[in-house]
Design an enzyme around this catalytic site. Structure first.
Site, PDB file in Angstrom:
ATOM      1  N   LYS A  18       0.737  -1.241  -0.046  1.00 34.16           N
ATOM      2  CA  LYS A  18      -0.053  -0.059  -0.387  1.00 34.16           C
ATOM      3  C   LYS A  18       1.026   0.728  -0.039  1.00 34.16           C
ATOM      4  O   LYS A  18       1.250   1.527   1.422  1.00 34.16           O
ATOM      5  CB  LYS A  18      -0.762  -0.381   0.818  1.00 34.16           C
ATOM      6  CG  LYS A  18      -1.921   1.655   1.043  1.00 34.16           C
ATOM      7  CD  LYS A  18      -2.590   1.343   2.749  1.00 34.16           C
ATOM      8  CE  LYS A  18      -4.242   1.732   2.087  1.00 34.16           C
ATOM      9  NZ  LYS A  18      -4.277   2.416   3.726  1.00 34.16           N
ATOM     10  N   LYS A  35      -1.847  -1.602  -4.109  1.00 35.34           N
ATOM     11  CA  LYS A  35      -2.691  -0.310  -3.626  1.00 35.34           C
ATOM     12  C   LYS A  35      -1.940   0.744  -3.346  1.00 35.34           C
ATOM     13  O   LYS A  35      -1.196   1.298  -2.724  1.00 35.34           O
ATOM     14  CB  LYS A  35      -3.598  -0.736  -2.316  1.00 35.34           C
ATOM     15  CG  LYS A  35      -4.332   0.735  -2.554  1.00 35.34           C
ATOM     16  CD  LYS A  35      -5.622   0.221  -0.860  1.00 35.34           C
ATOM     17  CE  LYS A  35      -6.309   1.685  -1.383  1.00 35.34           C
ATOM     18  NZ  LYS A  35      -7.000   1.874   0.424  1.00 35.34           N
TER      19      LYS A  35
END
Length: 327
Positions: A197, A249
């Site tokens: 992330k 992500k």
């Protein structure tokens, strides 16, 4: 052999021929719809920076989930927006908090007809907007946060979540959540690890969606965008700790990372097409600068081609219908 004997264009001549030889196909069942539910709403509230996306009331959430199931999407990822926040994010661990209440609503409505996932993070619930508990010096306390994540995971599993998604990028979060779930009798609840992330500029619209209280940034715990090898290290750690699915992500700015992760692991790989990716296509389409439907399918195909077999996207329901019409 070469031209004129070899003519690759023969396989592009008609739509039927192009469909026949497509190397990458996106299936509706591979799409996950992120959804927001806000405590106290009587009706859905539009999110200005994400045209077409809303904060749901509990009633509208149930109806929207049924719609998603009927469209054939693979699952939903639920985010809660509480009426009140505090320093410890207690609304996230409260069995009666909005996220856990909404999980029970959804499971009662659709059962196992789709995969019900829940975001496992404190940022929506903390008054300071960080993904974890703060130490006296204002930094995020990794180990204290892990204890909160363990409690939150058990609360979500008890509410009916089939998959929990620890997204705070705390060191050791997957292992702690796995042990907590197993000890509480929820060994069958899966973990979708936000393993990679990045501290991205594309999260902006999401902050409105969850009414984030964040001041500053999350660069001390989310990943630095220039780093790929570090991402693979994070993935390896999460797999070793028991992750069932690993996720990258954002998606589009990090397709190289998606591809590298796919090559590195044998678990399913997911990617999250985040709010900023959604918003920029919607904005360009609204200005007449691109073909919206074509752009939606092209972006999803690129993520699938890079190696993600699970894609979180705010277009999940619409894309599922477009795909059914196409094939």
């Amino acid at each position: 052999m070469s031209y004129p004997d070899v003519r690759p264009r023969r396989l592009r001549r008609t739509p039927a021929m192009r469909r026949l030889v497509e190397e990458t196909k996106v299936a509706p069942s591979e799409l996950i719809l992120p959804m927001f539910v806000k405590e106290g709403l009587a009706e859905p509230r539009p999110i200005g920076t994400m045209p077409g996306v809303v904060q749901h009331s509990r009633d509208s959430l149930r109806k929207a989930v049924v719609d998603a199931v009927q469209a054939g999407v693979g699952g939903i990822m639920l985010f809660g927006v509480p009426a009140r926040k505090d320093a410890t994010g207690s609304g996230g661990t409260d069995p009666e908090g909005i996220l856990n209440a909404a999980l029970r609503d959804v499971v009662a409505e659709v059962g196992d007809a789709t995969v019900v996932m829940s975001d496992l993070c404190l940022d929506e619930f903390t008054s300071h907007g960080h993904c974890g508990l703060l130490a006296p010096d204002g930094t995020v306390d990794n180990d204290a946060t892990l204890a909160a994540y363990a409690e939150m995971a058990v609360a979500q599993a008890a509410a009916g979540a089939g998959v929990v998604g620890p997204s705070g990028m705390m060191d050791g979060q997957v292992g702690v959540v796995r042990r907590a779930l197993d000890a509480a009798g929820y060994a069958d609840v899966a973990i979708l690890a936000y393993a990679v992330k990045y501290a991205s500029a594309f999260y902006g619209p999401f902050r409105e969606a969850v009414e984030s209280s964040l001041v500053g940034d999350r660069r001390t715990y989310q990943q630095d965008p220039p780093n790929l090898r570090e991402a693979l290290r994070e993935v390896a750690l999460d797999v070793a700790e028991g992750a069932d699915i690993v996720m990258v992500k954002p998606a589009l700015p990090y397709l190289d990372v998606v591809s590298a992760v796919r090559e590195a692991v044998d678990t399913p790989v997911a990617a999250y097409q985040i709010s900023g990716e959604y918003a920029m296509v919607e904005a360009a389409a609204a200005n007449g600068w691109l073909n919206r439907d074509a752009a939606i399918l092209e972006t999803l195909t690129s993520i699938r081609r890079a190696g993600a077999q699970v894609i979180l996207t705010y277009w999940a329901v619409e894309a599922a219908r477009l795909l059914r019409a196409r094939y």
